[in-house]
Design a protein around this motif. Structure first.
Motif, PDB file in Angstrom:
ATOM      1  N   ALA A  31     -12.413  28.161  68.528  1.00 12.26           N
ATOM      2  CA  ALA A  31     -13.153  27.315  69.269  1.00 12.26           C
ATOM      3  C   ALA A  31     -14.813  27.627  68.656  1.00 12.26           C
ATOM      4  O   ALA A  31     -15.254  27.013  68.377  1.00 12.26           O
ATOM      5  N   GLU A  32     -15.250  28.847  68.192  1.00  9.07           N
ATOM      6  CA  GLU A  32     -16.422  28.867  67.430  1.00  9.07           C
ATOM      7  C   GLU A  32     -16.328  28.969  65.928  1.00  9.07           C
ATOM      8  O   GLU A  32     -17.182  27.583  65.340  1.00  9.07           O
ATOM      9  N   VAL A  33     -14.719  29.080  65.527  1.00  7.66           N
ATOM     10  CA  VAL A  33     -14.721  28.321  63.736  1.00  7.66           C
ATOM     11  C   VAL A  33     -14.764  26.742  63.999  1.00  7.66           C
ATOM     12  O   VAL A  33     -16.360  25.622  63.074  1.00  7.66           O
ATOM     13  N   ALA A  34     -14.342  26.419  64.688  1.00  5.88           N
ATOM     14  CA  ALA A  34     -14.100  24.948  65.397  1.00  5.88           C
ATOM     15  C   ALA A  34     -15.941  24.415  65.585  1.00  5.88           C
ATOM     16  O   ALA A  34     -16.161  23.287  65.022  1.00  5.88           O
ATOM     17  N   GLU A  35     -16.819  24.971  66.500  1.00  6.78           N
ATOM     18  CA  GLU A  35     -18.012  24.261  66.723  1.00  6.78           C
ATOM     19  C   GLU A  35     -18.396  24.270  65.127  1.00  6.78           C
ATOM     20  O   GLU A  35     -19.545  23.834  65.074  1.00  6.78           O
ATOM     21  N   VAL A  36     -18.496  25.369  64.959  1.00  2.00           N
ATOM     22  CA  VAL A  36     -19.459  25.596  63.474  1.00  2.00           C
ATOM     23  C   VAL A  36     -19.637  24.926  62.533  1.00  2.00           C
ATOM     24  O   VAL A  36     -20.270  24.396  61.712  1.00  2.00           O
ATOM     25  N   HIS A  37     -17.408  24.105  62.371  1.00  5.49           N
ATOM     26  CA  HIS A  37     -17.459  23.646  61.172  1.00  5.49           C
ATOM     27  C   HIS A  37     -17.810  22.519  62.145  1.00  5.49           C
ATOM     28  O   HIS A  37     -18.406  20.919  60.713  1.00  5.49           O
ATOM     29  N   SER A  38     -17.529  21.643  63.148  1.00  2.53           N
ATOM     30  CA  SER A  38     -18.637  20.421  63.898  1.00  2.53           C
ATOM     31  C   SER A  38     -19.474  20.512  63.356  1.00  2.53           C
ATOM     32  O   SER A  38     -20.770  19.136  62.526  1.00  2.53           O
ATOM     33  N   ASN A  39     -20.675  21.396  63.565  1.00  3.62           N
ATOM     34  CA  ASN A  39     -22.249  21.220  62.815  1.00  3.62           C
ATOM     35  C   ASN A  39     -22.663  21.424  62.327  1.00  3.62           C
ATOM     36  O   ASN A  39     -23.433  20.027  61.317  1.00  3.62           O
ATOM     37  N   TRP A  41     -20.877  19.625  59.633  1.00  4.22           N
ATOM     38  CA  TRP A  41     -20.099  18.476  59.511  1.00  4.22           C
ATOM     39  C   TRP A  41     -21.523  17.338  60.150  1.00  4.22           C
ATOM     40  O   TRP A  41     -21.554  16.506  58.861  1.00  4.22           O
ATOM     41  N   TYR A  42     -22.004  17.537  61.079  1.00  2.00           N
ATOM     42  CA  TYR A  42     -22.336  16.918  61.588  1.00  2.00           C
ATOM     43  C   TYR A  42     -24.079  17.226  60.470  1.00  2.00           C
ATOM     44  O   TYR A  42     -25.093  15.913  60.025  1.00  2.00           O
ATOM     45  N   GLN A  43     -24.796  18.093  60.326  1.00  2.00           N
ATOM     46  CA  GLN A  43     -25.806  17.987  59.752  1.00  2.00           C
ATOM     47  C   GLN A  43     -25.496  17.651  58.295  1.00  2.00           C
ATOM     48  O   GLN A  43     -26.002  16.611  57.173  1.00  2.00           O
ATOM     49  N   HIS A  44     -23.742  17.907  57.684  1.00  2.00           N
ATOM     50  CA  HIS A  44     -23.620  17.324  55.926  1.00  2.00           C
ATOM     51  C   HIS A  44     -23.509  15.644  55.656  1.00  2.00           C
ATOM     52  O   HIS A  44     -23.302  15.331  55.164  1.00  2.00           O
ATOM     53  N   ARG A  45     -23.575  15.501  57.048  1.00  2.00           N
ATOM     54  CA  ARG A  45     -23.550  13.468  57.335  1.00  2.00           C
ATOM     55  C   ARG A  45     -24.779  13.145  57.279  1.00  2.00           C
ATOM     56  O   ARG A  45     -24.522  11.940  57.379  1.00  2.00           O
ATOM     57  N   ARG A  46     -25.804  13.767  57.459  1.00  2.00           N
ATOM     58  CA  ARG A  46     -27.247  13.356  57.870  1.00  2.00           C
ATOM     59  C   ARG A  46     -27.325  12.046  56.225  1.00  2.00           C
ATOM     60  O   ARG A  46     -27.047  12.449  55.693  1.00  2.00           O
ATOM     61  N   ALA A 171     -32.005  16.678  55.443  1.00  2.00           N
ATOM     62  CA  ALA A 171     -32.685  17.639  56.551  1.00  2.00           C
ATOM     63  C   ALA A 171     -34.001  17.163  57.192  1.00  2.00           C
ATOM     64  O   ALA A 171     -33.779  16.585  58.673  1.00  2.00           O
ATOM     65  N   PHE A 172     -34.526  16.786  56.594  1.00  2.00           N
ATOM     66  CA  PHE A 172     -35.901  16.201  57.351  1.00  2.00           C
ATOM     67  C   PHE A 172     -35.840  15.058  57.865  1.00  2.00           C
ATOM     68  O   PHE A 172     -36.525  14.579  58.894  1.00  2.00           O
ATOM     69  N   LEU A 173     -35.526  13.511  57.169  1.00  2.00           N
ATOM     70  CA  LEU A 173     -35.486  12.662  57.783  1.00  2.00           C
ATOM     71  C   LEU A 173     -34.718  12.585  59.245  1.00  2.00           C
ATOM     72  O   LEU A 173     -34.386  11.508  59.714  1.00  2.00           O
ATOM     73  N   GLY A 174     -33.046  13.697  59.250  1.00  7.32           N
ATOM     74  CA  GLY A 174     -32.638  12.974  59.716  1.00  7.32           C
ATOM     75  C   GLY A 174     -32.895  13.541  61.257  1.00  7.32           C
ATOM     76  O   GLY A 174     -31.973  13.432  62.167  1.00  7.32           O
TER      77      GLY A 174
END
Length: 326
Positions: A31-39, A41-46, A171-174
């Motif tokens: 669950a922690e790995v999935a959450e880290v991966h999800s976070n 991707w959230y940052q990476h997709r900005r 990261a700044f504008l996202g």
């Protein structure tokens, strides 16, 4: 016998507890790995918007020039012969000194930006990134001060570093509620050389990034040849980053004969080669191809890929998408 039964019971209980703790730890870890991966991707997709895109080169400076180029209706500019070798130059500049040519390009860039904004006012950008010489920046900043009295530019801008800079901007504008503006610009006139594969070119480009605009730009991906990841894998990750199910129909790039994997990337890397229109643009290559990809995405209302050399990696690539809600 009683002692044996007690011992076996304790052993069974300890084994059961160990199994339960192991299962719990495994579930928690996943669950922690999935959450880290999800976070991640959230940052990476900005993504961030490009409000203004200005481009100047041997093939033109106006929006119509680039629309014709993207439709493959624009004639390639004629090569010139200079002392050092063949070149592709701006028709409006006649100086043989590279420093003066870059200063002229910088001033042209500010003036063209003013024309394209059609008198709309603008607040000072929170950040500025520049690709080019310090002298060219001073020429650009001086012309911006005359053309946009309301704008204050820093004395020393941050350096453009390709995919790394795109990541910083995203990261700044996202972040939520950030209505700041970021200016990205640059110009370069390459010295003629008989050893170059392409004629020496020159170009200038500018973006105004912010919270609104006609196109969306992702931070992109970078490619370094390895045994574990192919260029096709990186292209597919760029599609996932931009939430696309298939490769973009168009991709803007210069030829990269040293990168043999381009042919198997899964992207269209033949229809929009820019070599004949720009020549060697030096460190401005990424700004040129991303600018053209943004113009394509806005004018054609469809995603457009881009591939370019990167200051820190052999290649960087990404996708520009039209803003569908505009």
């Amino acid at each position: 016998m009683l002692f044996t039964l007690i011992f076996m019971g304790i052993f069974w209980l300890l084994s059961l507890l160990y199994y339960r703790f192991s299962v719990h730890h495994s579930v928690t870890w996943r669950a922690e790995v999935a959450e880290v991966h999800s976070n991640w991707w959230y940052q990476h997709r900005r993504q961030f918007f490009l409000e203004d895109v200005v481009l100047i080169g041997p093939a033109g400076a106006e929006w119509g020039d680039w629309l014709r180029l993207l439709k493959r209706e624009q004639k390639a500019p004629a090569e010139r012969q200079e002392v050092g070798g063949k070149t592709l130059r701006m028709a409006r500049s006649f100086s043989a000194d590279m420093t003066e040519r870059e200063n002229q390009l910088a001033r042209m860039l500010a003036l063209q930006w003013r024309r394209q904004r059609e008198g709309k006012t603008l607040a000072s950008p929170q950040r500025c990134y520049w690709q080019g010489s310090e002298n060219a920046w001073q020429a650009f900043a001086g012309q911006v001060k005359d053309s946009f009295p309301e704008i204050v530019l820093p004395e020393f801008p941050e350096m453009w570093m390709g995919e790394s800079t795109l990541s910083d901007i995203a990261a700044f504008l996202g972040s939520d509620g950030n209505d700041a503006h970021i200016l990205v610009a640059g110009c370069q006139s390459v010295l003629a050389s008989a050893e170059g594969l392409l004629p020496a070119g020159e170009a200038a480009a500018l973006w105004l990034a912010g919270s609104e605009g006609p196109v969306l730009l992702s931070r992109g991906e970078f490619f370094s040849p390895s045994e574990t990841e192919s260029l096709k894998d990186v292209c597919e990750r760029a599609q996932k980053q931009s939430e696309l199910d298939a490769a973009p129909d168009a991709c803007i790039l210069f030829s990269h004969p040293q990168q043999s994997e381009l042919a198997g990337s899964g992207w269209n890397v033949t229809h929009h080669l820019q070599d004949n229109f720009w020549g060697n643009t030096g460190k401005l290559e990424a700004l040129v191809v991303i600018s053209l990809a943004a113009i394509f995405a806005q004018s054609q209302s469809q995603p457009c890929g881009w591939i370019a050399t990167d200051p820190l990696h052999p290649l960087a690539l990404g996708i520009v998408k039209p803003h569908e809600n505009r």
